[in-house]
Design an enzyme around this catalytic site. Structure first.
Site, PDB file in Angstrom:
ATOM      1  N   GLY A 139     -13.069  25.292 -43.350  1.00 48.91           N
ATOM      2  CA  GLY A 139     -12.033  26.322 -43.371  1.00 48.91           C
ATOM      3  C   GLY A 139     -10.696  25.723 -43.014  1.00 48.91           C
ATOM      4  O   GLY A 139     -10.432  24.552 -43.267  1.00 48.91           O
ATOM      5  N   CYS A 140      -9.870  26.511 -42.394  1.00 45.42           N
ATOM      6  CA  CYS A 140      -8.517  26.090 -42.033  1.00 45.42           C
ATOM      7  C   CYS A 140      -8.560  24.929 -41.047  1.00 45.42           C
ATOM      8  O   CYS A 140      -9.266  24.989 -40.044  1.00 45.42           O
ATOM      9  CB  CYS A 140      -7.772  27.269 -41.416  1.00 45.42           C
ATOM     10  SG  CYS A 140      -6.143  26.846 -40.806  1.00 45.42           S
ATOM     11  N   PHE A 141      -7.789  23.886 -41.321  1.00 43.70           N
ATOM     12  CA  PHE A 141      -7.815  22.729 -40.421  1.00 43.70           C
ATOM     13  C   PHE A 141      -7.215  23.021 -39.061  1.00 43.70           C
ATOM     14  O   PHE A 141      -7.482  22.328 -38.098  1.00 43.70           O
ATOM     15  CB  PHE A 141      -7.210  21.471 -41.034  1.00 43.70           C
ATOM     16  CG  PHE A 141      -5.890  21.576 -41.746  1.00 43.70           C
ATOM     17  CD1 PHE A 141      -4.888  22.433 -41.352  1.00 43.70           C
ATOM     18  CD2 PHE A 141      -5.656  20.756 -42.843  1.00 43.70           C
ATOM     19  CE1 PHE A 141      -3.675  22.494 -42.020  1.00 43.70           C
ATOM     20  CE2 PHE A 141      -4.440  20.799 -43.521  1.00 43.70           C
ATOM     21  CZ  PHE A 141      -3.445  21.671 -43.107  1.00 43.70           C
TER      22      PHE A 141
END
Length: 191
Positions: free
Chosen positions: A21-23
């Site tokens: 997902g989002c880093f």
């Protein structure tokens, strides 16, 4: 002390590249772990050279948002980092983490060696057999070809922007859960 003693007393540094997902979420979780020396947000797995965040967000570059951890295996093992990885994102949803949808948010492990590939396969089998997820894992496993570092404003994003809406609603709860569940892995040992 001889040169040989100096070499043997130094701790080795290894790398792990993970996409879940989002880093910003992954970076926020791992930033206070014992043995994690540095974390770089970036992009991997795609076909576009030197991609920008804006291009990756379109989902057309083939890249996933990832973090590259540099860690000391004598302080935190690759196995431990992967076990944490499988609890801080949903590895059963293809190309999606919560409201973040697209191939750039896929669950993926980019291995740096044959040994890492073997360990990742073993941990994935362990997680699958454990029953902690109600659906099969969709996590991809690939050898790392190239890592592209994200723009500087993404570095330590959660730490620098705790009041930002996404950080408050998405990143902070994941970080809090991980700190509680893995307090023994944190510098200082407390969430």
């Amino acid at each position: 002390m001889t040169d040989q003693q100096e070499v043997s007393s130094e701790s080795t540094i290894d790398s792990a590249t993970l996409g879940g997902g989002c880093f910003w979420c992954l970076e926020g979780v791992y930033q206070d772990f014992v043995g994690v020396e540095s974390i770089l947000p970036g992009y991997a797995g795609g076909h576009e050279e030197n991609p920008s965040y804006e291009a990756v967000c379109t989902g057309t570059t083939g890249h996933a948002e990832v973090v590259q951890l540099r860690f000391r295996p004598d302080e935190v093992s690759y196995e431990t980092l992967l076990r944490v990885f499988f609890t801080i994102h949903d590895p059963t949803t293809p190309d999606r983490q919560g409201a973040d949808v697209g191939t750039q948010y896929r669950s993926i492990i980019f291995t740096h060696s044959r040994e890492q590939d073997e360990v990742a396969r073993r941990i994935m089998a362990e997680v699958s057999e454990s029953g902690i997820w109600d659906a099969p894992l969709v996590t991809q496993l690939e050898s790392l070809d190239r890592f592209w570092e994200a723009e500087p404003y993404h570095h330590r994003y959660f730490e620098k922007n705790p009041g930002q809406g996404y950080c408050q609603m998405v990143v902070a709860p994941k970080v809090a859960k991980a700190r509680k569940s893995f307090a023994h892995l944190l510098r200082g040992g407390k969430p």
